[in-house]
Design a protein around this motif. Structure first.
Motif, PDB file in Angstrom:
ATOM      1  N   GLN A 189      -5.602   5.592   6.271  1.00 49.71           N
ATOM      2  CA  GLN A 189      -6.233   5.533   4.957  1.00 49.71           C
ATOM      3  C   GLN A 189      -5.311   4.910   3.915  1.00 49.71           C
ATOM      4  O   GLN A 189      -5.735   4.071   3.137  1.00 49.71           O
ATOM      5  CB  GLN A 189      -6.667   6.934   4.506  1.00 49.71           C
ATOM      6  N   SER A 190      -4.049   5.325   3.921  1.00 53.71           N
ATOM      7  CA  SER A 190      -3.083   4.792   2.956  1.00 53.71           C
ATOM      8  C   SER A 190      -2.281   3.665   3.593  1.00 53.71           C
ATOM      9  O   SER A 190      -1.771   3.796   4.706  1.00 53.71           O
ATOM     10  CB  SER A 190      -2.145   5.895   2.467  1.00 53.71           C
ATOM     11  N   VAL A 191      -2.159   2.546   2.862  1.00 58.41           N
ATOM     12  CA  VAL A 191      -1.485   1.363   3.388  1.00 58.41           C
ATOM     13  C   VAL A 191      -0.481   0.854   2.363  1.00 58.41           C
ATOM     14  O   VAL A 191      -0.814   0.687   1.181  1.00 58.41           O
ATOM     15  CB  VAL A 191      -2.480   0.239   3.718  1.00 58.41           C
ATOM     16  N   LEU A 192       0.736   0.592   2.820  1.00 60.63           N
ATOM     17  CA  LEU A 192       1.772  -0.028   1.995  1.00 60.63           C
ATOM     18  C   LEU A 192       1.916  -1.481   2.427  1.00 60.63           C
ATOM     19  O   LEU A 192       2.329  -1.759   3.559  1.00 60.63           O
ATOM     20  CB  LEU A 192       3.099   0.712   2.161  1.00 60.63           C
ATOM     21  N   ILE A 237       0.463  -1.678  -7.856  1.00 59.89           N
ATOM     22  CA  ILE A 237       1.244  -2.900  -7.653  1.00 59.89           C
ATOM     23  C   ILE A 237       2.594  -2.725  -8.338  1.00 59.89           C
ATOM     24  O   ILE A 237       2.649  -2.469  -9.548  1.00 59.89           O
ATOM     25  CB  ILE A 237       0.534  -4.139  -8.242  1.00 59.89           C
ATOM     26  N   GLU A 238       3.671  -2.849  -7.580  1.00 58.19           N
ATOM     27  CA  GLU A 238       5.009  -2.678  -8.126  1.00 58.19           C
ATOM     28  C   GLU A 238       5.979  -3.666  -7.476  1.00 58.19           C
ATOM     29  O   GLU A 238       5.743  -4.147  -6.367  1.00 58.19           O
ATOM     30  CB  GLU A 238       5.529  -1.249  -7.877  1.00 58.19           C
ATOM     31  N   VAL A 266       3.708  -4.108  -2.845  1.00 55.50           N
ATOM     32  CA  VAL A 266       5.009  -4.414  -3.428  1.00 55.50           C
ATOM     33  C   VAL A 266       5.455  -5.791  -2.948  1.00 55.50           C
ATOM     34  O   VAL A 266       5.037  -6.278  -1.899  1.00 55.50           O
ATOM     35  CB  VAL A 266       6.076  -3.357  -3.072  1.00 55.50           C
ATOM     36  N   ASP A 267       6.318  -6.396  -3.737  1.00 54.41           N
ATOM     37  CA  ASP A 267       6.896  -7.690  -3.382  1.00 54.41           C
ATOM     38  C   ASP A 267       8.172  -7.846  -4.199  1.00 54.41           C
ATOM     39  O   ASP A 267       8.315  -7.246  -5.274  1.00 54.41           O
ATOM     40  CB  ASP A 267       5.918  -8.830  -3.693  1.00 54.41           C
ATOM     41  N   ALA A 268       9.105  -8.653  -3.696  1.00 50.29           N
ATOM     42  CA  ALA A 268      10.343  -8.918  -4.421  1.00 50.29           C
ATOM     43  C   ALA A 268      10.190 -10.045  -5.425  1.00 50.29           C
ATOM     44  O   ALA A 268      11.049 -10.230  -6.281  1.00 50.29           O
ATOM     45  CB  ALA A 268      11.469  -9.254  -3.441  1.00 50.29           C
TER      46      ALA A 268
END
Length: 293
Positions: free
Chosen positions: A60-63, A114-115, A86-88
């Motif tokens: 259910q939860s995806v990173l 989004i971080e 997330v992304d650098a």
């Protein structure tokens, strides 16, 4: 020896410290959205593969740890998954943030987080906005991990990141991670096959270069030339260079097994099919299932 010391691997304006942000000058980021299209243009094979495995394992939860412009994340949000992206690269993230804003009236997108985060400090970075959070699945697809070059010559930084990915998973959780068929690229000097992820409507030419240092492949450089002109518009040709560490299948397989302490179920696919079905795949996709203890 770092490959950057003997070969100009980045476009002008891209920083040279930390995990490389090869999109920092904004050049690739601007055209990348045209290259990949929107979430409805993702190849059906890819969509069926990813969503099918996520649902079959009750995820259910995806990173999404290399979300870029947010294209995969939006696909997952639309399918009802709880997504953290997330992304650098802040240049890529601004496209994802804009996409979320444009869909702000859709309740599903209110929950999309989004971080900015760095693979080398991923658990700490995620804990800063979601303390103690682990995920049912972590995805790092589209040849994203190969952006991280080998700065120490022993792939220690890469291994540290793979361990961080495993740490972000719940027991029994899944890691999806891939790389291009660098074995074939090293042997032939060409990029095999068509893109399995994108249904790009524009003509794309990819020039492939392999840098060998002291008998060891150190870097693969792909020079993209995309004719992004729409009918009736002024000719628009975009060129940019992206560089990758050439992970061989055997070595990357062993690194993943080590990152999970040899306690994960490890399946490998070729272009979303069984390995035996694709003689020279464009991509290898690894699916790791973390041990449940």
């Amino acid at each position: 020896m770092a490959a950057d010391k003997v070969f100009h691997s980045r476009s002008e304006g891209i920083p040279s410290e930390g995990v490389k942000d090869q999109y920092a000058d904004g050049k690739a980021a601007r055209v990348w959205k045209k290259f990949i299209g929107d979430s409805n243009q993702r190849t059906q094979n890819y969509k069926n593969f990813l969503i099918g495995l996520l649902r079959s394992h009750g995820c259910q939860s995806v990173l999404d740890i290399a979300c870029g412009t947010g294209i995969d994340s939006m696909m997952l949000v639309d399918e009802g998954f709880k997504v953290v992206s997330v992304d650098a690269s802040d240049k890529m993230l601004k496209h994802a943030l804009k996409a979320r804003w444009e869909r702000r009236k859709d309740p599903k997108y209110d929950e999309w987080i989004i971080e900015e985060a760095n693979w080398e400090t991923l658990p700490t970075d995620v804990a800063a906005f979601l303390p103690g959070k682990q995920f049912d699945a972590v995805i790092c697809l589209g040849n994203s991990f190969a952006h991280m070059l080998d700065e120490d010559g022993q792939q220690l930084g890469q291994m540290r990141c793979l361990k961080n990915f495993a740490q972000c998973l719940k027991p029994g959780g899944l890691l999806f991670i891939d790389h291009r068929n660098y074995d074939a690229m090293i042997n032939s000097g060409a990029t095999p096959g068509h893109s399995i992820y994108y249904n790009c409507k524009y003509p794309v030419d990819i020039k492939t270069s392999v840098l060998v240092v002291r008998g060891r492949p150190e870097l693969v450089t792909l020079d993209y030339c995309i004719n992004a002109s729409d009918r009736g518009s002024v000719n628009e040709t975009s060129e940019f260079r992206l560089c990758y560490f050439p992970h061989t299948l055997a070595k990357f397989t062993s690194m993943l097994d080590e990152a999970f302490d040899g306690a994960a179920k490890h399946e490998i696919y070729a272009d979303f099919k069984k390995l035996s079905e694709v003689p020279v795949p464009g991509f290898y996709i690894h699916v790791m299932q973390k041990g449940k203890k």
